[in-house]
Design a protein around this motif. Structure first.
Motif, PDB file in Angstrom:
ATOM      1  N   GLY A  18     -27.517 -13.986  17.042  1.00 40.08           N
ATOM      2  CA  GLY A  18     -28.084 -12.773  17.606  1.00 40.08           C
ATOM      3  C   GLY A  18     -29.550 -12.639  17.243  1.00 40.08           C
ATOM      4  O   GLY A  18     -30.112 -13.444  16.499  1.00 40.08           O
ATOM      5  N   ARG A  19     -30.166 -11.600  17.765  1.00 40.13           N
ATOM      6  CA  ARG A  19     -31.551 -11.277  17.405  1.00 40.13           C
ATOM      7  C   ARG A  19     -31.558  -9.854  16.878  1.00 40.13           C
ATOM      8  O   ARG A  19     -30.732  -9.030  17.264  1.00 40.13           O
ATOM      9  N   PRO A  20     -32.488  -9.546  15.994  1.00 44.45           N
ATOM     10  CA  PRO A  20     -32.521  -8.185  15.432  1.00 44.45           C
ATOM     11  C   PRO A  20     -32.715  -7.140  16.526  1.00 44.45           C
ATOM     12  O   PRO A  20     -33.478  -7.345  17.475  1.00 44.45           O
ATOM     13  N   GLU A  68     -28.047  -6.249  14.989  1.00 46.23           N
ATOM     14  CA  GLU A  68     -28.540  -7.331  15.831  1.00 46.23           C
ATOM     15  C   GLU A  68     -27.878  -7.239  17.198  1.00 46.23           C
ATOM     16  O   GLU A  68     -26.903  -6.508  17.379  1.00 46.23           O
ATOM     17  N   ARG A  99     -26.291  -9.399  20.516  1.00 48.91           N
ATOM     18  CA  ARG A  99     -25.800 -10.660  21.091  1.00 48.91           C
ATOM     19  C   ARG A  99     -25.280 -10.369  22.487  1.00 48.91           C
ATOM     20  O   ARG A  99     -24.338  -9.599  22.666  1.00 48.91           O
TER      21      ARG A  99
END
Length: 215
Positions: free
Chosen positions: A8-10, A18, A20
């Motif tokens: 995931g990304r923050p 995060e 996803r």
């Protein structure tokens, strides 16, 4: 499997969340505190205050289509939990809200999970423990051996300000207070899951996997 499939990304302007595939994942891990210090966070605790801010960020972010509470916690401090669960339950219908219990979802952690629209759990997850605990440390014997005397003078207007849980009267009053807090817990869980309070007491009161079908 979906959680592990992709990195995931923050989430923008969040502490620990995060994203996803458009799903905001908010960790609920370790002991829970209203305001966790940096030391508690480093040791694996979770701040309810920070979770609430992350939840609101996920709710307001147009790039997030759903929210997942990723839970592995034994519970913790009661302060702030009721307010946070109310925030979650009030947000139902705005975006899908899920709770996934990967290891332990007990006490305050299950309180939080109960507010989600849907709950799922790993096959070996431990769930339940609906109740409240008050702990007192009795150091009288140790202090006496060390020659330490503790003298308290309580205002006449507030005789119960310093209860003695080692006495029958003090223990009874503390028990009443703990029971009142637990009643709020039980009532909120019943409201969140759409069941009667008696059903919560019969099925969710202890840490049992038999309650899994009725999460």
């Amino acid at each position: 499997e979906a959680l592990a499939a992709k990195l995931g990304r923050p989430l923008d302007n969040s502490y620990n969340a995060e994203v996803r595939d458009g799903c905001a994942i908010i960790p609920v891990q370790g002991p829970l505190f209203r305001r966790a210090s940096w030391l508690a966070q480093v040791s694996g605790a979770t701040s309810v205050e920070m979770m609430a801010k992350d939840f609101n960020q996920a709710l307001e972010n147009p790039g997030v289509h759903s929210i997942l509470l990723e839970i592995d916690s034994p519970g913790g401090e009661i302060n702030g939990i009721s307010e946070f669960t109310k925030m979650i339950s009030d947000a139902r219908g705005k975006k899908p809200i899920y709770a996934f219990i990967s290891g332990t979802g007990a006490s305050g952690a299950y309180y939080i999970a109960s507010a989600a629209e849907h709950i799922c759990a790993a096959p070996m997850a431990v769930i339940g423990s609906v109740g409240v605990v008050a702990t007192f440390r009795d150091t009288k014997e140790r202090d006496e051996k060390a020659g330490i005397r503790n003298i308290q003078i309580v205002s006449s207007q507030s005789p119960d300000k310093r209860l003695d849980p080692s006495s029958d009267d003090g223990r009874q009053k503390v028990q009443s207070m703990v029971d009142d807090l637990a009643q709020v817990f039980i009532a909120d869980v019943a409201r969140n899951r759409g069941v009667e309070e008696d059903f919560v007491l019969e099925n969710f009161g202890e840490t049992v996997q038999e309650a899994l079908p009725d999460l």
